[in-house]
Design an enzyme around this catalytic site. Structure first.
Site, PDB file in Angstrom:
ATOM      1  N   SER A 278       4.156  -0.481   9.073  1.00  0.00           N
ATOM      2  CA  SER A 278       3.196  -0.190   8.800  1.00  0.00           C
ATOM      3  C   SER A 278       2.262  -0.895   7.423  1.00  0.00           C
ATOM      4  CB  SER A 278       3.599   1.231   8.338  1.00  0.00           C
ATOM      5  OG  SER A 278       4.209   1.682   7.636  1.00  0.00           O
ATOM      6  N   HIS A 330       1.946   1.350   2.187  1.00  0.00           N
ATOM      7  CA  HIS A 330       0.848   1.205   3.290  1.00  0.00           C
ATOM      8  C   HIS A 330      -0.657   0.936   2.254  1.00  0.00           C
ATOM      9  CE1 HIS A 330       2.853   4.121   5.079  1.00  0.00           C
ATOM     10  NE2 HIS A 330       2.911   3.447   5.793  1.00  0.00           N
TER      11      HIS A 330
END
Length: 351
Positions: A278, A330
């Protein structure tokens, strides 16, 4: 999403971290329904009435199950969201593609099937239009578009080769994971290359910055990341080219891991074991943002940039409500991708 796993370095046993699917689906059902309502809730907008009703049904069922059966509210809301919002949206888009290719018969059949989940007056009008166009094509003796569809399908398979390879590579590595042990077990993940600040900084195992990008903590973790890559990756790869896309993907992932290690060293985040793609995927989102900002005068650039902002806001909201994921990973990937996007140029079109 980047799985954030606390790994104990003492003799105490490490506990596997299982992602809470009920929580994930609950968040998805609520947030996506609210976004649909925000987009279509306009007085007198008859065309949006079906979407409003569908979103309200999803919220109502999710709310009722939350009150009476909290442990399954996410699963119930997720199922209704999938049937009433996701499938119709994907189906309508596919129906439009088929009609654009001249395959009115397939478009009509798909529209008829979608009426079960999305019974809107607009869809009925489109079905009648496709029926007329289909009759006209047969009357004129036009050959069916099967050959055209075949070519379109083949071109779509070549549409984003890097995305396809990355999806297959991540899936293959996950099969390797489960062949050596439990993919949710921190000890197993440690042995096969999970990112751990102590191992990188003290023991010099810098290779973990790379290997962790292709490891995942369970099938759900893999599935969500690959779905996000499938949705977000191809448009960017087509815009900037395959090699630039791969470089952007990998640099964003490496920067994500390096950023987390740096934040850990200065004490802003707790030491944790990280796995997942991610950081790379948020790098794709960031690259889109930077690319669109640089080329903001291009057609539809502002609308696409607004969509990217919505994606980032949803991801931040999810990270804040989900302790199993690493917001720092992230955000580091997002920032790295954004900086890369500011210097990316569109792929030259073939002459």
């Amino acid at each position: 999403m980047e799985t954030n796993v606390q790994r104990r370095t003492s003799n105490a046993e490490s506990r596997p971290i299982i992602m809470n699917l009920n929580h994930i689906f609950l968040f998805l059902a609520i947030v996506s329904s609210l976004l649909v309502l925000a987009r279509v809730w306009r007085p007198g907008a008859v065309a949006a009435a079906t979407w409003r009703i569908a979103a309200l049904i999803v919220l109502a069922i999710t709310g009722v199950t939350w009150i009476f059966w909290r442990g399954t509210a996410g699963y119930a809301g997720g199922c209704v969201w999938f049937l009433l919002l996701f499938l119709p949206a994907v189906g309508l888009r596919k129906m439009t593609e088929l009609a654009t290719q001249g395959n009115y018969e397939s478009a009509r059949k798909l529209g008829v099937a979608l009426q079960i989940l999305h019974p809107s007056p607009e869809l009925r009008d489109q079905i009648r239009l496709f029926r007329r166009l289909e009759s006209q094509a047969k009357y004129r003796g036009v050959v069916g578009p099967a050959a055209v569809d075949h070519e379109a399908t083949r071109s779509q398979l070549r549409y984003a080769p890097a995305v396809l390879v990355l999806i297959l590579l991540n899936a293959a590595i996950f099969l390797f994971e489960i062949s050596v042990g439990d993919s949710n077990d921190p000890e197993v993940l440690h042995r096969i290359g999970a990112l751990e600040p102590y191992a990188v900084v003290v023991q010099g195992e810098y290779w973990r910055l790379f290997t962790a990008l292709f490891l995942h903590g369970g099938l759900a973790h893999l599935g969500f990341n690959l779905f996000a890559l499938y949705v977000l990756g191809p448009p960017l790869e087509r815009s900037i080219g395959t090699m630039r896309f791969v470089v952007c993907y990998l640099i964003s992932g490496l920067a994500s891991g390096a950023g987390v290690i740096g934040l850990t060293l200065i004490g802003l985040v707790r030491p944790a074991q990280l796995v997942g793609a991610s950081g790379c995927i948020m790098g794709i989102v960031g690259a889109w943002a930077g690319f669109l900002m640089r080329h903001r005068h291009a057609a539809h650039a502002r609308q696409r940039l607004a969509n990217v902002v919505i994606i980032v806001a949803i991801q931040i909201g999810f990270d804040l409500s989900t302790p199993q994921v690493s917001m720092s990973a992230h955000l580091c990937g997002l920032v790295a991708g954004f900086l890369l996007g500011l210097v990316l140029t569109p792929q030259p079109k073939p002459a």
